[in-house]
Write a protein that holds these residues in place. Structure first.
Motif, PDB file in Angstrom:
ATOM      1  N   ARG A 225     -93.958 -43.130 -62.299  1.00 27.75           N
ATOM      2  CA  ARG A 225     -93.325 -44.311 -62.861  1.00 27.75           C
ATOM      3  C   ARG A 225     -92.896 -44.034 -64.296  1.00 27.75           C
ATOM      4  O   ARG A 225     -93.644 -43.427 -65.077  1.00 27.75           O
ATOM      5  CB  ARG A 225     -94.297 -45.498 -62.816  1.00 27.75           C
ATOM      6  N   HIS A 226     -91.693 -44.482 -64.650  1.00 22.73           N
ATOM      7  CA  HIS A 226     -91.164 -44.337 -65.998  1.00 22.73           C
ATOM      8  C   HIS A 226     -90.744 -45.712 -66.530  1.00 22.73           C
ATOM      9  O   HIS A 226     -90.394 -46.603 -65.750  1.00 22.73           O
ATOM     10  CB  HIS A 226     -89.939 -43.410 -66.011  1.00 22.73           C
ATOM     11  N   ARG A 227     -90.755 -45.848 -67.826  1.00 25.18           N
ATOM     12  CA  ARG A 227     -90.229 -47.062 -68.446  1.00 25.18           C
ATOM     13  C   ARG A 227     -89.021 -46.677 -69.291  1.00 25.18           C
ATOM     14  O   ARG A 227     -88.971 -45.596 -69.879  1.00 25.18           O
ATOM     15  CB  ARG A 227     -91.288 -47.765 -69.288  1.00 25.18           C
TER      16      ARG A 227
ATOM     17  N   GLU B  26     -95.058 -42.914 -67.566  1.00 26.74           N
ATOM     18  CA  GLU B  26     -96.325 -43.561 -67.843  1.00 26.74           C
ATOM     19  C   GLU B  26     -97.460 -42.585 -67.565  1.00 26.74           C
ATOM     20  O   GLU B  26     -97.448 -41.866 -66.569  1.00 26.74           O
ATOM     21  CB  GLU B  26     -96.475 -44.823 -66.981  1.00 26.74           C
TER      22      GLU B  26
ATOM     23  N   SER C 152     -87.805 -50.416 -65.733  1.00 31.65           N
ATOM     24  CA  SER C 152     -88.760 -49.415 -65.253  1.00 31.65           C
ATOM     25  C   SER C 152     -88.167 -48.724 -64.038  1.00 31.65           C
ATOM     26  O   SER C 152     -87.263 -49.254 -63.379  1.00 31.65           O
ATOM     27  CB  SER C 152     -90.102 -50.065 -64.900  1.00 31.65           C
TER      28      SER C 152
END
Length: 226
Positions: free
Chosen positions: A212-214, A19, A200
């Motif tokens: 943070r990653h999705r 993100e 996530s």
């Protein structure tokens, strides 16, 4: 593929997209760090727990049940990538056409909590004193070694239409390996229902810090009935 008590769930690679955050450098998209698979099955042994089967059989005259089985498979960091998986979250939303009662509900979830043992080192208290030119010290143990438990996965949302699982790494157990999950879904067969899935994660980099990653899941919405 992951074999779970008599059937095989095919797994697919999930791209982890960072993100964007204001004022920080763009992080790379990560592959081969997470695999995911799901299957919708009848509520019958060996697919479901005996208690789940008994519960569904007792209400079969009024409602319909399906078992949603899933697997999140976490992989270790690769040589060319220094990202370490710290936390993950899988969220499910049970959608019903028209969103009018009776909605689909996750009556049972597994796991509610999954733990791993942790062996602690005996604790000591030290006292020291001076005797002339010499120093002496005494250590008193506060008990022998003990075994505790760290939670690795926690599930929420039983008897609701919104469900989620939290995953985490600990000092003793990195977030690596297969984690099977299951939901006993109760629904009205006269309506159309779908399961929406989101993932996530938080990954830590030695220079970029925690980001943070999705997850770009191969399937984000599946029909409950086929």
């Amino acid at each position: 593929m992951t074999n779970t008590d008599g059937w095989t769930i095919p797994l697919q690679d999930v791209e982890l997209v960072p993100e964007r955050t204001l004022g920080t450098p763009t992080a790379q998209q990560l592959a081969h760090r997470l695999s995911f698979g799901q299957d919708i099955l009848p509520v019958a042994e060996p697919y479901a727990f005996p208690e789940w089967c008994s519960y569904a059989e007792g209400l079969a005259h009024a409602r319909t049940f399906r078992l949603l089985a899933m697997v999140c498979s976490f992989h270790p960091e690769e040589p060319d990538s220094s990202w370490i998986m710290e936390k993950g979250k899988l969220a499910l939303s049970l959608r019903t056409e028209g969103e009018t009662p009776p909605r689909a509900i996750g009556r049972r979830i597994d796991p509610g909590e999954r733990t791993r043992p942790v062996n602690s080192v005996p604790s000591t208290v030290s006292f020291s004193f001076n005797a002339g030119l010499f120093g002496a010290g005494v250590q008193h143990p506060l008990g022998g070694s003990a075994t505790g438990y760290d939670w690795i996965v926690q599930g929420y949302g039983e008897n609701q239409s919104q469900l989620r699982w939290r995953f985490r790494s600990t000092k003793h157990h990195p977030l690596v390996g297969d984690h099977p999950l299951a939901v006993l879904i109760e629904y009205d067969p006269a309506k159309e229902h779908r399961v929406e899935i989101l993932f996530s994660a938080e990954l830590k980099h030695p220079t970029l810090g925690l980001r943070r990653h999705r997850g770009q899941l191969p399937v984000r919405s599946i029909p409950l009935t086929t």
